[in-house]
Structure formats: C-alpha cells, structure tokens
Design a protein around this motif. Sequence first.
Motif, PDB file in Angstrom:
ATOM      1  N   UNK A 174       3.957  47.427  14.235  1.00  0.00           N
ATOM      2  CA  UNK A 174       4.833  48.289  13.428  1.00  0.00           C
ATOM      3  C   UNK A 174       5.453  49.375  14.307  1.00  0.00           C
ATOM      4  N   UNK A 175       4.623  49.985  15.141  1.00  0.00           N
ATOM      5  CA  UNK A 175       5.135  51.104  15.936  1.00  0.00           C
ATOM      6  C   UNK A 175       6.031  50.671  17.083  1.00  0.00           C
ATOM      7  N   UNK A 176       5.671  49.575  17.714  1.00  0.00           N
ATOM      8  CA  UNK A 176       6.550  49.126  18.799  1.00  0.00           C
ATOM      9  C   UNK A 176       7.861  48.551  18.280  1.00  0.00           C
ATOM     10  N   UNK A 177       7.828  48.006  17.065  1.00  0.00           N
ATOM     11  CA  UNK A 177       9.097  47.540  16.487  1.00  0.00           C
ATOM     12  C   UNK A 177       9.977  48.746  16.157  1.00  0.00           C
ATOM     13  N   UNK A 178       9.346  49.849  15.726  1.00  0.00           N
ATOM     14  CA  UNK A 178      10.124  51.083  15.487  1.00  0.00           C
ATOM     15  C   UNK A 178      10.729  51.591  16.776  1.00  0.00           C
ATOM     16  N   UNK A 179       9.954  51.476  17.857  1.00  0.00           N
ATOM     17  CA  UNK A 179      10.410  52.014  19.136  1.00  0.00           C
ATOM     18  C   UNK A 179      11.544  51.179  19.706  1.00  0.00           C
ATOM     19  N   UNK A 180      11.357  49.853  19.710  1.00  0.00           N
ATOM     20  CA  UNK A 180      12.330  48.999  20.406  1.00  0.00           C
ATOM     21  C   UNK A 180      13.437  48.464  19.497  1.00  0.00           C
ATOM     22  N   UNK A 181      13.142  48.391  18.199  1.00  0.00           N
ATOM     23  CA  UNK A 181      14.176  47.873  17.287  1.00  0.00           C
ATOM     24  C   UNK A 181      14.641  49.018  16.380  1.00  0.00           C
ATOM     25  N   UNK A 182      14.025  49.114  15.223  1.00  0.00           N
ATOM     26  CA  UNK A 182      14.389  50.170  14.280  1.00  0.00           C
ATOM     27  C   UNK A 182      13.212  50.395  13.350  1.00  0.00           C
ATOM     28  N   UNK A 183      13.103  51.606  12.876  1.00  0.00           N
ATOM     29  CA  UNK A 183      12.048  51.956  11.939  1.00  0.00           C
ATOM     30  C   UNK A 183      12.108  51.110  10.671  1.00  0.00           C
TER      31      UNK A 183
END
Lengths: 291, 405
Positions: A253-262
């Motif tokens: 969840x957090x790395x997807x927020x970082x690299x993609x979008x929240x």
Amino acid sequence: MDSILIIQVLIAGLFIGGIYACVSMGFSLIWGVSSFVNVAQGEFVMLSAFITYWLFRLLHVDPFVSLIFVIPTMYFLGYYLEKYLIDKIIAVDPFITILFTFGLSLLISNIALRAFAPDIRVIITSYSEANIKVGRIPIPIIRMIIFLFALTVSGALFLFLKKTRIGNAIRAASQNRKAAITMGIDIREIFAITFGIGIAITSVGGSLLAIVSPINPLMGLSFVLKAFVVSVLGGVGSLRGAFIGGIVLGLCENYSSLFLSSNFKNAIAAVILVLILIVRPKGIFGERGVE
Amino acid sequence: MKRFCVLTIISAVIFASTISDGWAKENVIRLGAAISLSGKLAQEGTSTVKGFELAVKTINERGLLKLGNEAYKLDLKVYDDEGNAHTCAKLVEKLIAEDKIDYILGPYSTTITLPASTITEKNHRVMIVVGASVISIFTRGYKYLFGLYPDAKTSADPTLELFSISKNPRIKKLAFLTQNDIFAQYLREGAVEKAKAQGFEIVSDQTHPTEALDLSTELRKAQAAGMEALIQSSHFNNAYLVYKQMLELGIRVPTFLNVGPIFPRFRQDFGDAADYVFTAAVWHESMKTKCSVFGTASEFSEIVKKTYGHPADYMNGIGSAGVLSFMYAFMDAYKKDGKITPDTVRDALARQDVQSFFGRIKYKPNGIRDASFLSIQLQPGGSFIVYPKEYATRNVVYSTSKAGN
C-alpha cells in the motif's frame, strides 16, 4: 528518489502492516479452526480502539498500558459470544453464518454510534510527537513501539499455539476435527477459546491503531476486507502467513502510494487478492489447519 | 323521532369537532431537512442541525415570524440521511410527498446535495443549501435553489494571499493533499488556480482515498519535495488524520486545513498542538455583524454556548442563517404577494438582501450567496480572523506546535 524517503516509507509500511497482521491473525485463526468467517471482526477492532480511547480520556491510562485491560476483556467477550451465540449457528450453512456476522457487525457498529456519537476521536499523548534519528532518518518512536508490540504479541500467540496443551488442541481441531473429537478434545470449548483468542489478538490491532489514527464507530468494515485479503494471501489458518501477509499488504500500500498514487492504496488489496487466487489459491503458507 | 334526534346529535358533535379543530389550529410553516446525523459527515451535519433548532426555537419563542398581523410558528422536521446520497434523495422525496413540506434546508456535502436538490427542483419546492458550495450545484439553471456558502473554490484564497505576502517565513513552495471526492477536488482546483496566480511553485499535488488509515507516506513525499506550506482539502475525519500524523512525524510547516479546525472539538482534542493551523470560514463569532434575532455574531456565539455548551462554529451559524433566510423570505413574500407559496417564497429569496448576525444574505442570480471566505487561524486563546485585513482581529503568527518551537 531519495533513499531516506524510501526508508521512511518502509517504516510506514511496517507500522500499518503490523496492525493489519494483528487484525488478520485473529480473523485467520477463527476461520482456520472453526471454518467460520467472522464478518464482524472489524467491529472488534473498533471496540478495542474505543476502550483504549476512553481509558486514556477518562482515566489517563497510557494507551499501551491499556492493553493489559483490553486483551482479557476482548478475549472474554469473544469467548462468551461464541459459547452462547455463535455456537448455535456454527454448524449451519456458511452463507448463513456470514449473514449472521454481517448482522452482528451492523448491530455492534450502530450501538457504538449511539453510545459514542459519530464524532472522530484522537489520542494525543505526551510522546505523540517524539522522534529519534537513526543516521539521517527521523523515526517516530510511537510507530516503532507499535511495530514491536505487534511483533511481540504475534510471537506470543505463535508460542502459545506450539507449546501449550490448549494450543496443541486448537491446532489438532483445525487439522482434523473428527480425529480431535476422537482424542477427547472438547471441540465446542476449543471453538470458544479460539474465538476468544482471535478477538483478543485482533483487538491489539485496534488499540494500537487508536494511538496514531483517529477513530470513529464506523471504522470497522474496512478492516474486515483487509483481513480477508491478508488471510487469503497468507493462507487461511496460517498465523505465520497472516503476519507476513499483513506486513506485505502494508508495504505494498505504501510503496504504491510512493511510486504510483495514493489512490491505489485501496485497490492494491484487491489486486493482491486476485493475483493470489490465480497463482496460489492456498496462499503463501496455505496448509491444512492452523500452524 | 328518537332515531332522528340521535342522528342529529351525532352529526352536530362531528361537525363541532371539525370546526373546533380548525379554530384550535396554530399558524405553522413547516421546514424540512434531510442531513447527516450519522456516518462520516455526522460532525458537520449535527453542528448544522443545532443551528436550525436554535433559530427555530428563538423565532418561535419571541414570536418573530409575523405575516400581516398574525404570528406564525416554524416547525422543523429532520431526517438522518446517514451520509448517503441515495438515502437523502429518498428522504427529501418523503418530506415533500408524505410530510407535505415545501421548504427544505439543504443536506451536507456536494455529493449528497446534487441529487437531493434535483428532487426539490422537480417538485418546485424551495431549498436553501447550507452544507455545500461547489458551483456545479448552481449552474444547472435551477430556480428554486439557493445556497448560503459562497463558491467553495475560493475558500483557500485569503490564506493563499496571506502566505504570498509573508516575509518570515518566505513561502514559495506549496504541497496539496486532497481527498478523492467532488467537494475536496473542487476546493483543490480553486486553490491550485489561485496558487499559480499568486506565483507559488506546487512541489507536490497528491490525492488520497476517502477512507484512509494512514497518510504518512503522502506527508513524507510532500516533505521530501520541499514543501514550505501544506494546503489540505477533505472532510473532517481526514483533516484530523492529516494533522495528527503531521505532528507525529514531526512535519512542521504552515498548514491550511479546509475543514476541521473551526470545530471546538479540534481544539479540545489537540490542545496546544492545534495552535497556528489555518482554516477557512464564511463566518466567525468575532465578525462585526448584527441582526434583530440574535444580536451580534458574538452574542449568537454566547447563545450557542448557553444552549449547547460550546462556542458557535460556522456550521451552527449557517444552520441558523438558513432558517433566518426562510423567515425573512416568508415575511417578504406575504408583504408583496399576500400569500406563502413556493413560487412567492422563491421570488422573495431571489431579491433578498438582509443583514444578519451571519453577515449579508444576498443571493446571486444563479442562487449562490454573494459573499467571500475568511482566513482563520487558531492561536492561544481561540480562533481568530487573520485575513482579509478589514476583518482581521489578530495578526497572523507563523509558528508551529509547541514541540516545534
């Protein structure tokens, strides 16, 4: 990308993953032993969060210290709920049990709404803003403690199931119910104890969450969905799987927020679920029975 | 003969009871509302309903609603829409069709107001929107729809203007963190436009889900991008989440939270840590406004404190203002047209221009109120207007939480 940011996101992922792990281990344990999908599991997260909040607000009990009260209280709540209510329907059609716990979930959340009002609550302690620096990386102390708590509680549960008579009985009941009964294990008592333990460990997640996140009476449902995904990811009944699955979900969840979008945060759980069901439906550590 | 006498007596009794019902009937005008008393918008909804109830009680107790020489009372019926647009639309339909109520006080939130106002417009019933401010509500050509908020797109404008003239600290780089819903995204749109016009550099612009448990990654990302101030848009629960986690992560920058700080609960929960956060409001208890119903803005706040045990927030204010706006419209419609119908009340609202404790109530041709937002800052001692200068009651302070000083 800044390596400090990547490490900070790792810390964020471990923190929320630890909470998912606690919630999911309880859910997975109940499911694995009694084949009972407890849709109301999230409401126990909410209840324990509110117990921690009110102990803090009214009696100034430190939220971490409140676990001494929360864990046994939620254990007995779960134990007696199973013994006198859920036991009546546990052998019935699985759809009926899901429907029942869904109704239970609505009942609990609406009682909480009445009792606590729909207000958002927060816990601000004297150490809420405390940070330590490891090299150049600031780490909120509170999150570190939360993760260590989650790790400790998970380890304690694992040891309990491996090293105690009751733990062995629970594992036996989950692996082969008929054989367990033949060996003289009181299966209904085991279900009640398992339910109690499952609710207790889930409530640890709720109390820990209340320390860093605002809480409200309607917060429970989202946890059931996460717990379901983590249980499937880790393997139903596998506590090791639920722990690792929780951490994996938190990190994803957090790395997807970082690299993609929240905005992908909530979608990630669904993606993981679909992938696991396609690639390894039993889950990463999926085995017969609780381990 | 005997039968004839009995029948006559029975008929007379029935006739007399209907007549006496008519004589005993009070002059009552009914208002209705379907608004969130539970669910994630409950804080905002219950605050607004407190405003409704206070205004209705005050008007009735003092006999302020007079049509000609006759005193009228207001009666308020409120349903809980549970923060659900579909439920609200059905409840508004119920208010109109079953409860026979012609005058509706709007729900909370744009997402809910859009379908609810379609119901009132279709039925030619008047709605005053008290909980939504996205312009798309008012660009559908609806005749029976009025709104007490100014255009929400401008809510961050005064604070952005303040940031642009700040010399210490110099604020040039902004981060935006926005909830993924119509209202918050609309606020963001307006704030981004204004920020660009003011010459700010937008170093981070993130959107997060409505149901968020942890926004620490998003905050860290904005911090790593070099933000010098944060503009946050969401409803109450996420504003709480963002601020709490900023404190926990030690992120110290001037912060604008669109919703949240104006509620007394924010100060109660965060204590001193709430100091120096910015927010927006259309009304504040320190405004120099006045009316015959509640007196000045601060007198209104005192009445709220006596009634509910906390100072007034702007949702209490807007709730009461909605009822006041209807009251003035009823009296104006009766004076001009001699009757109260949705059409006459609608026309009265369209030409309304009154002063109240809430400020001037005047609607633009599209129905939205002709007013602007204030920049409010929480400081030791309470909340204060810090911009525009003509309304400011304190100087702005650029500091952060007590731990950050």
